[in-house]
Motif scaffolding. Sequence first.
Motif, short mmCIF file in Angstrom:
data_model
loop_
_atom_site.label_atom_id
_atom_site.label_comp_id
_atom_site.label_asym_id
_atom_site.label_seq_id
_atom_site.Cartn_x
_atom_site.Cartn_y
_atom_site.Cartn_z
N PHE A 64 0.31 -9.94 1.25
CA PHE A 64 -1.13 -9.90 1.05
C PHE A 64 -1.73 -11.29 1.11
O PHE A 64 -1.03 -12.30 0.98
CB PHE A 64 -1.49 -9.22 -0.28
N VAL A 65 -3.01 -11.31 1.31
CA VAL A 65 -3.79 -12.53 1.27
C VAL A 65 -5.06 -12.22 0.48
O VAL A 65 -5.64 -11.15 0.62
CB VAL A 65 -4.11 -13.07 2.69
N GLY A 66 -5.42 -13.16 -0.39
CA GLY A 66 -6.64 -13.02 -1.17
C GLY A 66 -7.64 -14.07 -0.74
O GLY A 66 -7.29 -15.23 -0.55
N VAL A 67 -8.90 -13.65 -0.54
CA VAL A 67 -9.95 -14.56 -0.07
C VAL A 67 -11.17 -14.42 -0.97
O VAL A 67 -11.54 -13.30 -1.35
CB VAL A 67 -10.37 -14.22 1.38
N GLN A 68 -11.77 -15.55 -1.28
CA GLN A 68 -13.05 -15.56 -1.98
C GLN A 68 -13.95 -16.57 -1.29
O GLN A 68 -13.62 -17.77 -1.25
CB GLN A 68 -12.88 -15.91 -3.45
N ASN A 69 -15.05 -16.08 -0.72
CA ASN A 69 -16.03 -16.95 -0.05
C ASN A 69 -15.38 -17.86 1.00
O ASN A 69 -15.69 -19.05 1.07
CB ASN A 69 -16.80 -17.78 -1.07
N GLY A 70 -14.48 -17.32 1.80
CA GLY A 70 -13.84 -18.08 2.86
C GLY A 70 -12.70 -18.98 2.39
O GLY A 70 -12.09 -19.69 3.18
N TYR A 71 -12.40 -18.95 1.09
CA TYR A 71 -11.28 -19.72 0.55
C TYR A 71 -10.08 -18.79 0.38
O TYR A 71 -10.18 -17.78 -0.33
CB TYR A 71 -11.64 -20.38 -0.79
N ILE A 72 -8.98 -19.14 1.03
CA ILE A 72 -7.76 -18.35 0.92
C ILE A 72 -7.02 -18.81 -0.33
O ILE A 72 -6.54 -19.94 -0.42
CB ILE A 72 -6.87 -18.54 2.16
N ALA A 73 -6.94 -17.91 -1.31
CA ALA A 73 -6.24 -18.24 -2.55
C ALA A 73 -4.73 -18.25 -2.35
O ALA A 73 -4.00 -18.85 -3.14
CB ALA A 73 -6.63 -17.26 -3.65
N GLY A 74 -4.26 -17.59 -1.31
CA GLY A 74 -2.84 -17.60 -1.02
C GLY A 74 -2.45 -16.54 -0.02
O GLY A 74 -3.11 -15.52 0.11
N VAL A 75 -1.37 -16.82 0.70
CA VAL A 75 -0.75 -15.86 1.61
C VAL A 75 0.64 -15.61 1.03
O VAL A 75 1.43 -16.55 0.88
CB VAL A 75 -0.64 -16.43 3.05
N PHE A 76 0.92 -14.37 0.71
CA PHE A 76 2.16 -14.03 0.02
C PHE A 76 2.86 -12.90 0.76
O PHE A 76 2.23 -11.88 1.09
CB PHE A 76 1.87 -13.61 -1.42
N VAL A 77 4.17 -13.07 0.99
CA VAL A 77 4.96 -12.05 1.69
C VAL A 77 6.22 -11.79 0.87
O VAL A 77 6.87 -12.74 0.40
CB VAL A 77 5.32 -12.52 3.11
N ALA A 78 6.55 -10.52 0.71
CA ALA A 78 7.76 -10.14 -0.02
C ALA A 78 8.98 -10.81 0.61
O ALA A 78 9.08 -10.92 1.84
CB ALA A 78 7.92 -8.62 -0.01
N ASP A 79 9.88 -11.24 -0.23
CA ASP A 79 11.05 -12.01 0.20
C ASP A 79 11.79 -11.36 1.36
O ASP A 79 12.09 -11.99 2.37
CB ASP A 79 11.99 -12.19 -1.00
N GLU A 80 12.06 -10.06 1.26
CA GLU A 80 12.85 -9.38 2.29
C GLU A 80 12.08 -9.16 3.59
O GLU A 80 12.66 -8.77 4.59
CB GLU A 80 13.38 -8.04 1.77
N MET A 81 10.78 -9.47 3.60
CA MET A 81 9.96 -9.26 4.79
C MET A 81 9.53 -10.57 5.46
O MET A 81 8.78 -10.54 6.43
CB MET A 81 8.72 -8.44 4.43
N ARG A 82 10.00 -11.68 4.94
CA ARG A 82 9.60 -12.96 5.52
C ARG A 82 10.21 -13.14 6.90
O ARG A 82 11.18 -12.51 7.27
CB ARG A 82 10.02 -14.11 4.59
N ASN A 83 9.59 -14.02 7.68
CA ASN A 83 10.01 -14.32 9.05
C ASN A 83 9.87 -13.12 9.98
O ASN A 83 10.62 -12.98 10.94
CB ASN A 83 11.45 -14.88 9.08
N GLN A 84 8.90 -12.27 9.69
CA GLN A 84 8.60 -11.13 10.55
C GLN A 84 7.14 -11.16 11.00
O GLN A 84 6.56 -10.13 11.33
CB GLN A 84 8.93 -9.82 9.83
N HIS A 85 6.53 -12.34 10.93
CA HIS A 85 5.15 -12.58 11.40
C HIS A 85 4.08 -11.89 10.55
O HIS A 85 2.95 -11.73 11.02
CB HIS A 85 5.00 -12.20 12.88
N ILE A 86 4.42 -11.50 9.33
CA ILE A 86 3.44 -10.84 8.48
C ILE A 86 2.34 -11.82 8.07
O ILE A 86 1.15 -11.49 8.13
CB ILE A 86 4.12 -10.19 7.25
N GLY A 87 2.72 -13.04 7.68
CA GLY A 87 1.71 -14.04 7.32
C GLY A 87 0.78 -14.33 8.49
O GLY A 87 -0.44 -14.45 8.32
N HIS A 88 1.35 -14.44 9.68
CA HIS A 88 0.54 -14.67 10.89
C HIS A 88 -0.45 -13.53 11.10
O HIS A 88 -1.64 -13.76 11.35
CB HIS A 88 1.46 -14.82 12.10
N ARG A 89 0.01 -12.30 10.97
CA ARG A 89 -0.88 -11.14 11.18
C ARG A 89 -1.97 -11.07 10.12
O ARG A 89 -3.11 -10.73 10.42
CB ARG A 89 -0.06 -9.85 11.25
#
Length: 144
Positions: A64-89
């Motif tokens: 998931f990614v959380g945004v407030q007024n164009g500020y990204i509070a963070g991009v977070f991906v479950a450990d077992e799903m990393r390196n599958q381009h989820i953050g990019h998408r």
Amino acid sequence: MQTLSKVTEHQLDTLMDIWLTSNLQAHSFVPSQYWRSHEAEVRAALPQAELTVAMTDTGRIVGFVGVQNGYIAGVFVADEMRNQHIGHRLLMHLKQRYAKLTLSVFEANAGAVRFYERERFVISATRMAEDVKQVAYEMTWKRG
């Protein structure tokens, strides 16, 4: 990608698990108690943010990614799903909705800095995060 309009308690539990695990793994240079001491604050803030989630075919939230007024509070991906381009998408989804995005990332989190640079974010400011005694970059992406 799906934007959550209302977060259920079960979804919030999942988001918090991903948030805490991701922060503990990505920020070994920050004492783990720092993240744990902010859990209640983040749990209260998440439903107030615009939350975009990545889900499996079975509906399980894996990032998931959380945004407030164009500020990204963070991009977070479950450990077992990393390196599958989820953050990019997740970021591509936001880039379609916003003309400008900003975020903050610790200099010591070199992997995240490289990821955001690949996503065309540039360092726009540097500051000392006094609460954890770490240098943090503000990074900005602009359409066009």
